[in-house]
Design a protein around this motif. Structure first.
Motif, PDB file in Angstrom:
ATOM      1  N   ASP A   3       0.835  -1.227  -0.138  1.00  8.60           N
ATOM      2  CA  ASP A   3      -0.099  -0.033   0.012  1.00  8.60           C
ATOM      3  C   ASP A   3       0.726   1.241  -0.022  1.00  8.60           C
ATOM      4  OD1 ASP A   3      -2.281  -1.409  -0.114  1.00  8.60           O
ATOM      5  OD2 ASP A   3      -2.585  -1.501   2.126  1.00  8.60           O
ATOM      6  N   ASP A   4       2.249   1.226   0.527  1.00  9.88           N
ATOM      7  CA  ASP A   4       2.931   2.139   0.406  1.00  9.88           C
ATOM      8  C   ASP A   4       3.586   2.743  -0.898  1.00  9.88           C
ATOM      9  OD1 ASP A   4       2.516   2.856   3.154  1.00  9.88           O
ATOM     10  OD2 ASP A   4       4.362   1.451   3.682  1.00  9.88           O
ATOM     11  N   VAL A   5       3.517   1.711  -1.983  1.00  5.01           N
ATOM     12  CA  VAL A   5       3.820   2.007  -3.413  1.00  5.01           C
ATOM     13  C   VAL A   5       3.103   2.977  -3.966  1.00  5.01           C
ATOM     14  CG1 VAL A   5       4.522   0.700  -5.393  1.00  5.01           C
ATOM     15  CG2 VAL A   5       5.220  -0.100  -3.347  1.00  5.01           C
ATOM     16  N   LEU A   6       3.346   3.658  -4.805  1.00  9.23           N
ATOM     17  CA  LEU A   6       2.892   4.951  -5.714  1.00  9.23           C
ATOM     18  C   LEU A   6       2.876   4.339  -7.288  1.00  9.23           C
ATOM     19  CD1 LEU A   6       3.880   8.128  -3.869  1.00  9.23           C
ATOM     20  CD2 LEU A   6       1.609   6.913  -3.782  1.00  9.23           C
ATOM     21  N   GLU A   7       4.148   3.966  -7.621  1.00  6.98           N
ATOM     22  CA  GLU A   7       4.322   3.854  -8.949  1.00  6.98           C
ATOM     23  C   GLU A   7       5.583   2.795  -9.091  1.00  6.98           C
ATOM     24  OE1 GLU A   7       4.954   6.156 -13.057  1.00  6.98           O
ATOM     25  OE2 GLU A   7       5.597   7.156 -11.289  1.00  6.98           O
ATOM     26  N   ILE A   8       5.588   1.882  -9.834  1.00  9.43           N
ATOM     27  CA  ILE A   8       6.901   0.809 -10.190  1.00  9.43           C
ATOM     28  C   ILE A   8       7.115   1.249 -11.706  1.00  9.43           C
ATOM     29  CG2 ILE A   8       7.799  -1.354 -10.253  1.00  9.43           C
ATOM     30  CD1 ILE A   8       5.131  -1.857  -8.666  1.00  9.43           C
TER      31      ILE A   8
END
Length: 114
Positions: free
Chosen positions: A90-95
């Motif tokens: 949930d802490d990931v915004l974009e990969i």
């Protein structure tokens, strides 16, 4: 749900060009995971030490951390399962990232798209 819809749902934080590139490379050589320089943009306040430890344990590589702990860069083998695992955080915004083959990473290259 179509295969494309399912991919978009499971990898909604992954830049589409990275996903397509990985799928093509996995089709060409399904037994050898390709090496990418991955860049993951995180929410402010993310426990970056936990992120660093998770990457080290999972890939054997130590990531570089940029932009006050919101931009993580690492160079290692990448699979769809790994991207799905990262996307589930949930802490990931974009990969995003780039295929690097066997070459060493040249470091951070991408900006977070807002």
């Amino acid at each position: 749900m179509s295969d494309l819809q399912e991919l978009r749902e499971n990898f909604k934080r992954t830049k589409e060009s990275l996903l397509v590139d990985l799928l093509l490379r996995e089709q060409q050589d399904p037994l050898n995971a390709p090496i990418y320089t991955l860049e993951v943009f995180m929410k402010k306040g993310t426990n970056i030490e936990k992120v660093r430890d998770t990457i080290l344990q999972g890939t054997g590589t130590i990531p570089s951390i940029h932009d006050g702990g919101t931009h993580v860069v690492s160079n290692h083998k990448v699979t769809l399962d790994l991207l799905k695992f990262i996307s589930a955080n949930d802490d990931v915004l974009e990969i995003t990232g780039d295929y690097s083959g066997g070459a060493a990473s040249i470091g951070a290259r991408h900006e977070h798209r807002h």
